[in-house]
Design an enzyme around this catalytic site. Structure first.
Site, PDB file in Angstrom:
ATOM      1  N   HIS A  90       0.827  -1.203   0.000  1.00 44.22           N
ATOM      2  CA  HIS A  90       0.000   0.000   0.000  1.00 44.22           C
ATOM      3  C   HIS A  90       0.862   1.254   0.000  1.00 44.22           C
ATOM      4  O   HIS A  90       1.960   1.288   0.574  1.00 44.22           O
ATOM      5  CB  HIS A  90      -0.903   0.037   1.234  1.00 44.22           C
ATOM      6  N   CYS A 140       0.047   2.559  -4.583  1.00 45.81           N
ATOM      7  CA  CYS A 140      -0.773   3.718  -4.947  1.00 45.81           C
ATOM      8  C   CYS A 140      -0.036   5.018  -4.619  1.00 45.81           C
ATOM      9  O   CYS A 140       0.762   5.079  -3.682  1.00 45.81           O
ATOM     10  CB  CYS A 140      -2.097   3.682  -4.195  1.00 45.81           C
TER      11      CYS A 140
END
Length: 310
Positions: A90, A140
């Site tokens: 992440h 991301c």
């Protein structure tokens, strides 16, 4: 006297097992990259560190452990050495915390002790002359993850509709998690990180000394960032396919595919350009970016002459 150039790597994969933030391809990504480093680029196995959050992992990829691993790697570097960091997991974009401040990109270790673009800038600033530090971040909001690095391949305006699972975690969820850790009611992420992790938190939220000023003017350096997407985009976590391909990150898999298809050297610019084309052909709405000096944009990806004179 001749110095044998070292190739040092740290590979980090976070799947966030048994959590609502769970991903599936990140650990596979770093094991696949390790094979590439060994078989294509000739890395010494003893010079490749792997941190994953797989059950029973001896060293978990917490913020402190990742920072310590990267710091040791930079400390071991000598002029001309090749350093490489591959992160799969992440990522997030930290909103501006006060008027006039900027948003910062960060990776999200398994304990949520964020590592920001300021931390990566400080690592690059510590490199010895002639050493390079290449970062691949399959996460991301990874564009701009090395603060103040020059943009070579940047934002793209065309968007597509993709059905792939996104490697996205809302910033509000990160803030909620950190609030649980700190026990403080605040919307300032730095307050939570300092309370929960103290001196092991990001340099962005700690006071800089005279020698730690990350905002000082910079000249071209040897930091090289290949990001899985733009700073305002998310990256895809791909499910296993019918042909037997394991779950993986779309950007990590694209790099593996590109390297397999090209026997010779590829420049950093060519790797990112080909990755953009491949992901577009797959219908994915993420646009890998390249941040580095003009010279390093056209330099071969993860390659240096074997020997240099010192």
């Amino acid at each position: 006297m001749q110095h044998l150039r070292k190739r040092l790597a740290a590979l980090v994969g976070c799947n966030y097992h048994n959590s609502r933030y769970e991903l599936h391809g990140c650990i596979n990504d770093v094991h696949a990259m390790r094979n590439v480093l060994l078989n294509r680029f000739g890395f010494d196995p003893s010079h490749i560190g792997v941190l994953t959050d797989a059950p029973g992992s001896p060293v978990m990829p917490t913020g402190a452990n990742i920072r310590a691993t990267l710091s040791r790697m930079v400390d071991q570097a000598e002029p001309g050495d090749v350093l490489f960091f591959h992160y799969s997991g992440h990522g997030t974009r930290i909103p501006a915390q006060k008027h006039g401040s900027k948003q910062d990109e960060a990776i999200v270790p398994c304990d949520f002790n964020l590592i920001t673009d300021v931390d990566f800038r400080q690592l690059v600033n510590r490199l010895p002359e002639g050493a390079s530090f290449t970062v691949i971040s399959d996460s991301c909001h990874s564009g701009g993850l090395i603060d103040k690095e020059k943009e070579q391949i940047g934002p793209h305006t065309t968007t597509l509709t993709s059905t792939q699972r996104r490697r996205t975690i809302p910033f509000d969820s990160i803030l909620d998690h950190l609030t649980t850790l700190s026990g403080i009611a605040s919307t300032d992420v730095g307050i939570h990180l300092l309370e929960a992790f103290g001196s092991e938190s990001s340099a962005k939220f700690r006071s800089f000394g005279p020698d730690e000023d990350a905002s000082r003017p910079l000249r071209p350096d040897n930091g090289i960032l290949l990001s899985g997407c733009q700073a305002n985009e998310t990256s895809a976590d791909m499910d296993p396919t019918e042909d037997g391909t394991k779950a993986c990150g779309a950007f990590s898999n694209a790099i593996q595919t590109i390297l397999k298809a090209h026997d010779g050297l590829l420049s950093n610019r060519e790797v990112v350009t080909h990755a953009r084309e491949l992901l577009g052909d797959q219908g994915l709405d993420q646009h890998p970016c390249l941040y580095c000096s003009d010279e390093n944009a056209n330099a071969p990806f993860l390659w240096q002459p074997v020997r240099s004179r010192t």
